[in-house]
Write a protein that holds these residues in place. Structure first.
Motif, PDB file in Angstrom:
ATOM      1  N   PHE A  86       7.484 -46.774  -9.438  1.00  0.00           N
ATOM      2  CA  PHE A  86       8.315 -47.485  -8.468  1.00  0.00           C
ATOM      3  C   PHE A  86       8.210 -46.859  -7.078  1.00  0.00           C
ATOM      4  O   PHE A  86       7.784 -45.720  -6.912  1.00  0.00           O
ATOM      5  CB  PHE A  86       9.781 -47.454  -8.919  1.00  0.00           C
ATOM      6  N   ARG A  87       8.645 -47.636  -6.104  1.00  0.00           N
ATOM      7  CA  ARG A  87       8.716 -47.180  -4.715  1.00  0.00           C
ATOM      8  C   ARG A  87      10.150 -47.410  -4.222  1.00  0.00           C
ATOM      9  O   ARG A  87      10.409 -48.350  -3.479  1.00  0.00           O
ATOM     10  CB  ARG A  87       7.696 -47.938  -3.869  1.00  0.00           C
ATOM     11  N   PRO A  88      11.078 -46.551  -4.647  1.00  0.00           N
ATOM     12  CA  PRO A  88      12.477 -46.764  -4.267  1.00  0.00           C
ATOM     13  C   PRO A  88      12.743 -46.330  -2.830  1.00  0.00           C
ATOM     14  O   PRO A  88      12.134 -45.383  -2.324  1.00  0.00           O
ATOM     15  CB  PRO A  88      13.231 -45.871  -5.247  1.00  0.00           C
ATOM     16  N   VAL A  89      13.638 -47.046  -2.173  1.00  0.00           N
ATOM     17  CA  VAL A  89      14.092 -46.679  -0.834  1.00  0.00           C
ATOM     18  C   VAL A  89      15.598 -46.474  -0.903  1.00  0.00           C
ATOM     19  O   VAL A  89      16.327 -47.349  -1.376  1.00  0.00           O
ATOM     20  CB  VAL A  89      13.745 -47.766   0.198  1.00  0.00           C
ATOM     21  N   GLY A  90      16.057 -45.317  -0.450  1.00  0.00           N
ATOM     22  CA  GLY A  90      17.448 -44.936  -0.618  1.00  0.00           C
ATOM     23  C   GLY A  90      18.362 -45.348   0.506  1.00  0.00           C
ATOM     24  O   GLY A  90      17.947 -46.007   1.467  1.00  0.00           O
ATOM     25  N   PRO A  91      19.621 -44.943   0.398  1.00  0.00           N
ATOM     26  CA  PRO A  91      20.670 -45.460   1.294  1.00  0.00           C
ATOM     27  C   PRO A  91      20.517 -45.055   2.746  1.00  0.00           C
ATOM     28  O   PRO A  91      20.977 -45.775   3.623  1.00  0.00           O
ATOM     29  CB  PRO A  91      21.944 -44.859   0.693  1.00  0.00           C
ATOM     30  N   TYR A 107      20.640 -61.998  -0.943  1.00  0.00           N
ATOM     31  CA  TYR A 107      19.203 -61.782  -1.167  1.00  0.00           C
ATOM     32  C   TYR A 107      18.387 -61.905   0.113  1.00  0.00           C
ATOM     33  O   TYR A 107      17.412 -61.181   0.325  1.00  0.00           O
ATOM     34  CB  TYR A 107      18.694 -62.781  -2.200  1.00  0.00           C
ATOM     35  N   GLY A 108      18.796 -62.818   0.983  1.00  0.00           N
ATOM     36  CA  GLY A 108      18.032 -63.028   2.201  1.00  0.00           C
ATOM     37  C   GLY A 108      18.000 -61.817   3.115  1.00  0.00           C
ATOM     38  O   GLY A 108      17.106 -61.675   3.949  1.00  0.00           O
ATOM     39  N   LYS A 109      18.968 -60.917   2.941  1.00  0.00           N
ATOM     40  CA  LYS A 109      19.012 -59.708   3.780  1.00  0.00           C
ATOM     41  C   LYS A 109      17.941 -58.699   3.378  1.00  0.00           C
ATOM     42  O   LYS A 109      17.523 -57.863   4.180  1.00  0.00           O
ATOM     43  CB  LYS A 109      20.404 -59.087   3.674  1.00  0.00           C
ATOM     44  N   TRP A 110      17.488 -58.783   2.101  1.00  0.00           N
ATOM     45  CA  TRP A 110      16.592 -57.750   1.595  1.00  0.00           C
ATOM     46  C   TRP A 110      15.130 -58.188   1.548  1.00  0.00           C
ATOM     47  O   TRP A 110      14.233 -57.343   1.620  1.00  0.00           O
ATOM     48  CB  TRP A 110      17.052 -57.332   0.194  1.00  0.00           C
ATOM     49  N   SER A 111      14.857 -59.465   1.452  1.00  0.00           N
ATOM     50  CA  SER A 111      13.468 -59.939   1.383  1.00  0.00           C
ATOM     51  C   SER A 111      12.633 -59.490   2.569  1.00  0.00           C
ATOM     52  O   SER A 111      11.495 -59.024   2.398  1.00  0.00           O
ATOM     53  CB  SER A 111      13.431 -61.463   1.261  1.00  0.00           C
ATOM     54  N   PRO A 112      13.131 -59.593   3.811  1.00  0.00           N
ATOM     55  CA  PRO A 112      12.310 -59.166   4.956  1.00  0.00           C
ATOM     56  C   PRO A 112      11.976 -57.680   4.952  1.00  0.00           C
ATOM     57  O   PRO A 112      11.053 -57.243   5.639  1.00  0.00           O
ATOM     58  CB  PRO A 112      13.191 -59.516   6.164  1.00  0.00           C
ATOM     59  N   LEU A 113      12.714 -56.884   4.179  1.00  0.00           N
ATOM     60  CA  LEU A 113      12.465 -55.440   4.134  1.00  0.00           C
ATOM     61  C   LEU A 113      11.368 -55.075   3.147  1.00  0.00           C
ATOM     62  O   LEU A 113      11.008 -53.902   3.005  1.00  0.00           O
ATOM     63  CB  LEU A 113      13.756 -54.701   3.772  1.00  0.00           C
ATOM     64  N   GLU A 116      11.431 -55.738  -3.671  1.00  0.00           N
ATOM     65  CA  GLU A 116      11.321 -56.745  -4.738  1.00  0.00           C
ATOM     66  C   GLU A 116      12.488 -56.666  -5.716  1.00  0.00           C
ATOM     67  O   GLU A 116      12.832 -57.650  -6.346  1.00  0.00           O
ATOM     68  CB  GLU A 116      10.007 -56.537  -5.487  1.00  0.00           C
ATOM     69  N   MET A 117      13.047 -55.484  -5.845  1.00  0.00           N
ATOM     70  CA  MET A 117      14.213 -55.270  -6.702  1.00  0.00           C
ATOM     71  C   MET A 117      15.339 -54.677  -5.864  1.00  0.00           C
ATOM     72  O   MET A 117      15.099 -54.019  -4.844  1.00  0.00           O
ATOM     73  CB  MET A 117      13.869 -54.318  -7.859  1.00  0.00           C
ATOM     74  N   LEU A 118      16.548 -54.895  -6.332  1.00  0.00           N
ATOM     75  CA  LEU A 118      17.724 -54.445  -5.589  1.00  0.00           C
ATOM     76  C   LEU A 118      18.714 -53.812  -6.566  1.00  0.00           C
ATOM     77  O   LEU A 118      19.031 -54.414  -7.600  1.00  0.00           O
ATOM     78  CB  LEU A 118      18.360 -55.642  -4.883  1.00  0.00           C
ATOM     79  N   VAL A 119      19.167 -52.613  -6.242  1.00  0.00           N
ATOM     80  CA  VAL A 119      20.204 -51.956  -7.048  1.00  0.00           C
ATOM     81  C   VAL A 119      21.475 -51.899  -6.216  1.00  0.00           C
ATOM     82  O   VAL A 119      21.495 -51.303  -5.134  1.00  0.00           O
ATOM     83  CB  VAL A 119      19.781 -50.540  -7.476  1.00  0.00           C
TER      84      VAL A 119
END
Length: 449
Positions: A86-91, A107-113, A116-119
Motif C-alpha cells: 500500500f501507499r498510505p498517506v497520513g493525517p 468521496y468527491g473530496k478525495w478523488s482529486p488527491l 483509491e481507498m479511504l480510512v
C-alpha cells in the motif's frame, strides 16, 4: 448524527458495533492475492485524522480526544507503510474531517488527491474514561463501504485500537491474515562489547510500549512468548549456569523448566502451549528434549553425537525443525514430533542455523552462514532456497503471525552493536525497528485476542 448504539465492554479491548452509513452497505469489495504485488504496490490509502464529537481531556497521552484522533491515524498510516502493498498517506498531509463525515464520507473530496481507498474513524471519551474508537474502510471509486469495526479500550490501550484498525484494512485489501496487533519479546543490550548487559524486554510490533522484564543482573537470552502471551520462556544465567526459565507475566514470578543441573537452552513452545522444547548438554553431548509446560518428566527426542539445538514446531505440531552438527557442520534437520524420522534437509553449501517454521507451514526461515550471515528461507523439504538479506551478520529469524514478514537481528562489524530489522518474503521492504537500546534475539508472538 451518529447513532448512540455503542456500548461499553469490560475487556481491555472489545469489538463493538459501529454505526452504519447505508442500509444496503455491500459485503463484497476487493479480493485478491499478494502474489501479484505490482497490482497492489501503488494502492493509495488516505487516512485523515479520526474525528471526535467533543475535544475533551482523557487520561491517555496525548491528553484530548482531538489529539488522540490524529495519533490514531498516524499509527495506522505507519503500520500500513513499508510492506510493499500500500501507499498510505497520513493525517499531516490531508484535510481534516468532521465527526459526521466519519460515517458519511465526501468521496468527491478525495478523488482529486489520487487516493483509491479511504480510512475514516472517530474517537469518543466515555464517562468511565473508556475510549470508543470506530474505524471504516471505503472504496472511493465505487463509493462504497468495504469494512468497519469498533473498539472500546482503556486509555492506556488506545494504540491497540489503531493496530486493530490497520489489521482490518490490511486483511480486507490483501486477503491475508493480520499481524499489527501483536507483540515481540527480545533481548535489550547495553554496555561495551566485552561486557554486555542483556535483559529480557517486550514491545508492540511497531516498537512502541517497550518495557524491561528482567533487571540485567543476570544475562538473559532467546525469549519466546507462549501462544496466549501469559508467559515467556527464556534462557537465564540466574544461578550461574545457562538454564531455561518460564516467566509468568501476571505474577512476575518464574520457574525452572527442569530441575536438572545440566545446562539447558534454546526454548520453544508447542503451537498449543502444552510443551516446551529445549536442548540440554550432558557429558559433552547436546540433545533436544520435550517437557510439559506445567512440569513433569522430560522426553528425549534426539540421541546422536554432536549438538542438536533450536527445535521449532510446524504449525500443526506434528513435526520439528532443528539444527544439528552431526554431519560435521551446522545443518538443518526435520523430525516427527516424537523424535522419529530425523532427516537432513539443507544441502546447499555453507552452514545453516537457527531454523524457524513459518506459521503458514510452507517455509522455514534460517541463518545461512556462507561468508556473511544471511537470512534465508527454504521449503520444508529443503528446496527453493532464497536469500532475503546479505549484510555482515544477520541471524535468528522470527516470523510475523501471518508468515509474511521476518524479523531478525543485525550485528555491526567490530562494535558488537545489534539492532532489530525486518524484511518481507520477497527480500524487499527491509527496515530497522526503533528500540531504546541495542536489541537481539527477537521473538514475534501471535495476534493478540
Amino acid at each position: 448524527m451518529l447513532k448512540s448504539a455503542l456500548y461499553a465492554a469490560s475487556a481491555a479491548l472489545a469489538l463493538i458495533a459501529v454505526p452504519a452509513i447505508a442500509q444496503d452497505a455491500p459485503t463484497g469489495g476487493l479480493t485478491g492475492s499478494v502474489s501479484d504485488e505490482s497490482e497492489w504496490q501503488d494502492l493509495g490509502i488516505a487516512i485523515p485524522a479520526f474525528a471526535t464529537d467533543r475535544d475533551v481531556p482523557t487520561p491517555a497521552a496525548p491528553r484530548t480526544t482531538g489529539a488522540l484522533g490524529r495519533e490514531l491515524s498516524r499509527v495506522i498510516t505507519a503500520d500500513l507503510k513499508n510492506n510493499g502493498l500500500f501507499r498510505p498517506v497520513g493525517p499531516d498531509a490531508l484535510p481534516t474531517i468532521t465527526f459526521r463525515e466519519a460515517t458519511a464520507p465526501q468521496y468527491g473530496k478525495w478523488s482529486p488527491l489520487g487516493a483509491e481507498m479511504l480510512v475514516h474513524g472517530f474517537v469518543k471519551a466515555g464517562a468511565d474514561n473508556q475510549l470508543t474508537v470506530g474505524c471504516y474502510l471505503y472504496d472511493i471509486g465505487l463509493q462504497q463501504e468495504l469494512a468497519r469495526e469498533g473498539y472500546v479500550v482503556s486509555p492506556g490501550d488506545w494504540r491497540r485500537a489503531a493496530h486493530k484498525c490497520a489489521d482490518m484494512v490490511y486483511s480486507r485489501l490483501s486477503g491475508e491474515d493480520p499481524f499489527f496487533d501483536s507483540r515481540i519479546a527480545y533481548i535489550a543490550e547495553t554496555g561495551p562489547k566485552d561486557n554486555r548487559v542483556k535483559r529480557l524486554a517486550i514491545m508492540d510490533s511497531d516498537g512502541a510500549n517497550h518495557s524491561f522484564i528482567t533487571s540485567g543482573s543476570t544475562t538473559a537470552l532467546t525469549p519466546r512468548y507462549s501462544p496466549d502471551y501469559s508467559k515467556i520462556a527464556y534462557l537465564s544465567y540466574k544461578d550461574g549456569n545457562p538454564r531455561i526459565y518460564i516467566y509468568d507475566i501476571a505474577s512476575k514470578s518464574q520457574t525452572l523448566v527442569t530441575q536438572s543441573g545440566n545446562p539447558t537452552f534454546a526454548p520453544r513452545w508447542s503451537p498449543d502451549g502444552r510443551y516446551i522444547l529445549y536442548s540440554m548438554a550432558v557429558s559433552g553431548n547436546t540433545d533436544i528434549y520435550r517437557v510439559p509446560a506445567t512440569g513433569g518428566q522430560p522426553q528425549r527426542l534426539t540421541d546422536t553425537p554432536g549438538i542438536d539445538i533450536g527445535g521449532s514446531y510446524s504449525p500443526d505440531g506434528r513435526q520439528i525443525v532443528f539444527e544439528s552438527d552431526r554431519s560435521g557442520s551446522q545443518q538443518v534437520y526435520v523430525m516427527n514430533a516424537d523424535g522419529t524420522g530425523q532427516r537432513r534437509i539443507s544441502f546447499f553449501g555453507g552452514r545453516a542455523a537457527t531454523p524457524e517454521w513459518s506459521p503458514r507451514g510452507d517455509q522455514i526461515a534460517f541463518t545461512h552462514i556462507a561468508g556473511n550471515f544471511k537470512i534465508a528461507t527454504m521449503s520444508p523439504g529443503g528446496g527453493n532456497l532464497r536469500h532475503l538479506t546479505d549484510a555482515w551478520q544477520d541471524e535468528a529469524p522470527t516470523w510475523s503471525p501471518n508468515g509474511r514478514i521476518i524479523q531478525f537481528f543485525r550485528t555491526t562489524r567490530n562494535s558488537g552493536q545489534s539492532e532489530l530489522w525486518q524484511v518481507d518474503l520477497t527480500g524487499d521492504n527491509l527496515r530497522r525497528l526503533d528500540t531504546p537500546v541495542d536489541a537481539s534475539d527477537p521473538s514475534w508472538g501471535p495476534v493478540l485476542p
